[in-house]
Design a protein around this motif. Structure first.
Motif, PDB file in Angstrom:
ATOM      1  N   GLY A  78       0.843  -0.994   0.253  1.00  0.00           N
ATOM      2  CA  GLY A  78       0.324  -0.228  -0.454  1.00  0.00           C
ATOM      3  C   GLY A  78       1.218   1.206  -0.411  1.00  0.00           C
ATOM      4  N   ILE A  79       1.589   1.343   0.659  1.00  0.00           N
ATOM      5  CA  ILE A  79       3.015   2.216   0.155  1.00  0.00           C
ATOM      6  C   ILE A  79       3.314   2.567  -0.773  1.00  0.00           C
ATOM      7  CG2 ILE A  79       4.823   3.092   2.200  1.00  0.00           C
ATOM      8  CD1 ILE A  79       2.783   3.626   3.714  1.00  0.00           C
ATOM      9  N   GLY A  80       4.034   1.761  -0.996  1.00  0.00           N
ATOM     10  CA  GLY A  80       4.221   1.709  -2.420  1.00  0.00           C
ATOM     11  C   GLY A  80       3.747   2.110  -3.361  1.00  0.00           C
ATOM     12  N   VAL A  81       2.677   1.367  -3.616  1.00  0.00           N
ATOM     13  CA  VAL A  81       1.780   2.472  -4.523  1.00  0.00           C
ATOM     14  C   VAL A  81       1.172   3.704  -4.670  1.00  0.00           C
ATOM     15  CG1 VAL A  81      -1.043   1.973  -5.141  1.00  0.00           C
ATOM     16  CG2 VAL A  81       0.901   0.103  -4.782  1.00  0.00           C
ATOM     17  N   TYR A  82       1.013   4.245  -3.183  1.00  0.00           N
ATOM     18  CA  TYR A  82       0.197   5.080  -2.843  1.00  0.00           C
ATOM     19  C   TYR A  82       1.931   5.940  -2.941  1.00  0.00           C
ATOM     20  CZ  TYR A  82      -1.098   9.388  -0.499  1.00  0.00           C
ATOM     21  OH  TYR A  82      -1.432  10.180   0.550  1.00  0.00           O
ATOM     22  N   ASN A  83       2.688   6.075  -2.562  1.00  0.00           N
ATOM     23  CA  ASN A  83       3.564   6.873  -3.209  1.00  0.00           C
ATOM     24  C   ASN A  83       4.002   6.785  -4.349  1.00  0.00           C
ATOM     25  OD1 ASN A  83       6.712   8.028  -2.335  1.00  0.00           O
ATOM     26  ND2 ASN A  83       7.404   6.898  -2.539  1.00  0.00           N
ATOM     27  N   ALA A  84       3.575   6.196  -4.950  1.00  0.00           N
ATOM     28  CA  ALA A  84       4.115   6.100  -6.597  1.00  0.00           C
ATOM     29  C   ALA A  84       3.077   7.426  -7.604  1.00  0.00           C
ATOM     30  CB  ALA A  84       4.113   4.645  -7.223  1.00  0.00           C
ATOM     31  N   LEU A  85       1.660   6.640  -6.708  1.00  0.00           N
ATOM     32  CA  LEU A  85       0.064   7.493  -7.931  1.00  0.00           C
ATOM     33  C   LEU A  85       0.474   9.065  -6.614  1.00  0.00           C
ATOM     34  CD1 LEU A  85      -1.922   4.218  -7.670  1.00  0.00           C
ATOM     35  CD2 LEU A  85      -0.602   5.173  -9.249  1.00  0.00           C
ATOM     36  N   VAL A  86       0.905   8.543  -5.735  1.00  0.00           N
ATOM     37  CA  VAL A  86       0.045  10.327  -5.080  1.00  0.00           C
ATOM     38  C   VAL A  86       1.481  11.319  -5.010  1.00  0.00           C
ATOM     39  CG1 VAL A  86      -0.727  11.157  -2.992  1.00  0.00           C
ATOM     40  CG2 VAL A  86      -2.267   8.963  -4.895  1.00  0.00           C
ATOM     41  N   GLY A  87       2.173  10.179  -4.130  1.00  0.00           N
ATOM     42  CA  GLY A  87       3.499  10.748  -3.070  1.00  0.00           C
ATOM     43  C   GLY A  87       3.551  10.942  -1.937  1.00  0.00           C
ATOM     44  N   LEU A  88       4.923  11.097  -1.508  1.00  0.00           N
ATOM     45  CA  LEU A  88       4.902  10.766   0.285  1.00  0.00           C
ATOM     46  C   LEU A  88       5.024  12.606   0.864  1.00  0.00           C
ATOM     47  CD1 LEU A  88       5.361   6.938   1.320  1.00  0.00           C
ATOM     48  CD2 LEU A  88       2.695   8.372   1.518  1.00  0.00           C
ATOM     49  N   SER A  89       5.248  12.666   1.667  1.00  0.00           N
ATOM     50  CA  SER A  89       5.835  13.737   2.740  1.00  0.00           C
ATOM     51  C   SER A  89       6.790  13.557   2.916  1.00  0.00           C
ATOM     52  CB  SER A  89       5.058  15.056   2.775  1.00  0.00           C
ATOM     53  OG  SER A  89       4.498  14.557   4.344  1.00  0.00           O
ATOM     54  N   PRO A  90       7.654  14.224   2.791  1.00  0.00           N
ATOM     55  CA  PRO A  90       9.628  13.963   3.602  1.00  0.00           C
ATOM     56  C   PRO A  90       8.551  13.014   5.221  1.00  0.00           C
ATOM     57  CG  PRO A  90       9.968  16.052   2.918  1.00  0.00           C
ATOM     58  CD  PRO A  90       8.482  15.536   2.113  1.00  0.00           C
ATOM     59  N   LYS A  91       8.136  13.974   6.076  1.00  0.00           N
ATOM     60  CA  LYS A  91       7.338  13.805   7.052  1.00  0.00           C
ATOM     61  C   LYS A  91       6.916  12.530   7.039  1.00  0.00           C
ATOM     62  CE  LYS A  91       4.958  14.402  11.461  1.00  0.00           C
ATOM     63  NZ  LYS A  91       3.515  16.348  11.567  1.00  0.00           N
ATOM     64  N   ALA A  92       5.870  11.751   6.218  1.00  0.00           N
ATOM     65  CA  ALA A  92       4.554  10.725   6.198  1.00  0.00           C
ATOM     66  C   ALA A  92       6.225   9.681   5.538  1.00  0.00           C
ATOM     67  CB  ALA A  92       4.409  10.560   4.692  1.00  0.00           C
ATOM     68  N   LYS A  93       7.305   9.730   4.724  1.00  0.00           N
ATOM     69  CA  LYS A  93       7.540   8.800   5.172  1.00  0.00           C
ATOM     70  C   LYS A  93       8.993   8.536   6.022  1.00  0.00           C
ATOM     71  CE  LYS A  93       9.311  10.083  -0.216  1.00  0.00           C
ATOM     72  NZ  LYS A  93      10.374  10.712  -0.536  1.00  0.00           N
ATOM     73  N   GLY A  94       8.863   9.517   6.793  1.00  0.00           N
ATOM     74  CA  GLY A  94       9.982   8.585   8.124  1.00  0.00           C
ATOM     75  C   GLY A  94       8.980   7.834   9.130  1.00  0.00           C
ATOM     76  N   ILE A  95       7.286   8.366   8.859  1.00  0.00           N
ATOM     77  CA  ILE A  95       6.803   7.571   9.874  1.00  0.00           C
ATOM     78  C   ILE A  95       6.534   6.345   9.269  1.00  0.00           C
ATOM     79  CG2 ILE A  95       4.056   8.268  10.750  1.00  0.00           C
ATOM     80  CD1 ILE A  95       4.366  10.946  10.458  1.00  0.00           C
TER      81      ILE A  95
END
Length: 330
Positions: free
Chosen positions: A227-244
């Protein structure tokens, strides 16, 4: 007694190593994260795609040395396998870190490929240790134990990929330093707990619910990484969200600690001693087990009559037979 306490301790130690083997199996996947190094090799060192593919192929060849790992495991046990795996990680990926950091000026394709070849050899040593030790320790639950370990050969690549995007991107050197230090420490720490229990201890009752719990956590981790991989590829994660997202990975791995903590078997239960073979049993005990009583109350069934008659014949002396034949002749 001291022997009973030792057996109970070993029976619990196998569950501890089952949980630890999840970490060991995850470390087997560091080779599959080679893709994060390709951009660095192309941009910083000017390697072509063909050269990068050559490095990756040489690394894959390093994983084919599982035959040696298997022979060494049977001869020297699980601890040596973990020592060798830790050495390959530290020597191979540590050298890659030094080379890509610029400490080695203009490293050739052959040098990079050799370092990656050494690091990749850690995979069969760690994988062999994790799988075979659990097979020894859970002979009655081999499928459940092996399934839990092998799941992380592939899932581990997603875990390390998530760690890279969440904490290290775009610094490949920092990521290499991470996969040098942490997996080496995990392998060395696991060597303190790696042990093959005796056959009787291994065949002691093992609650399937502990395995099922591990499977549930693993399925949750798989869903999370996907889920994180797909969301990051389609929408993108903020630096803070990546750390979490990286911090939550630690929560999943901590959850595996419940496997050895669960008390689903009868506490204090020790392996039952093996049942003696019929030939080793006392004669009276054997007759009671092998020759059941007749329903009518007569203890002599047809089988017992045959056994008794046979014993009486065997007990008859040659002289008695001779006398019997002599009377019959007259």
């Amino acid at each position: 007694s001291r022997v009973a306490r030792s057996r109970r301790a070993n029976m619990e130690l196998r569950w501890v190593y089952l949980a630890v083997s999840v970490l060991v199996s995850t470390c087997c996947a560091i080779n599959y994260a080679f893709a994060v190094l390709t951009d660095t090799l192309k941009k910083d060192f000017g390697f072509s795609q063909t050269q990068v593919d050559t490095i990756g192929t040489v690394g894959n060849i390093g994983q084919y040395f599982g035959l040696i790992a298997g022979v060494a495991y049977d001869r020297y046990g699980p601890k040596v396998s973990l020592y060798v795996g830790a050495f390959c990680i530290f020597a191979g990926f540590g050298s890659l870190t030094i080379a890509l950091s610029g400490a080695i000026p203009n490293p050739s394709v052959g040098v990079i490929a050799f370092f990656y070849f050494i690091g990749s050899q850690s995979q069969p040593w760690l994988d062999n240790d994790s799988v075979v030790t659990n097979v020894y320790n859970f002979p009655n639950n081999r499928g459940l134990a092996v399934g839990l370990s092998k799941a992380f050969n592939g899932l581990g690549a997603s875990v390390f990929g998530l760690m890279y995007t969440g904490a290290f991107d775009p610094s490949a050197v920092a990521y290499l330093l991470f996969i040098t230090i942490i997996p080496t420490c995990i392998a060395l720490a696991a060597s303190l707990l790696a042990k093959q229990v005796s056959e009787a201890e291994g065949r002691a009752p093992a609650a399937p619910s502990r395995f099922y719990y591990g499977y549930v956590v693993t399925l949750a981790l798989m869903t999370y990484c996907a889920g994180i991989g797909v969301y990051n590829a389609l929408v993108g994660l903020s630096p803070k969200a990546k750390g979490i997202s990286v911090a939550l990975l630690a929560v999943f791995y901590i959850a595996y600690a419940y496997i050895p903590l669960a008390r689903t078997e009868a506490r204090g239960a020790a392996p039952a001693p093996p049942v003696a073979a019929p030939a080793q049993m006392p004669n009276e005990l054997y007759r009671k087990i092998a020759i059941p009583s007749h329903p009518s109350g007569n203890d002599h069934t047809e089988g017992s009559t045959v056994v008794t008659d046979t014993k009486q014949k065997a007990a008859t002396s040659p002289d008695d037979d001779h006398d019997h034949d002599h009377r019959h002749h007259h």
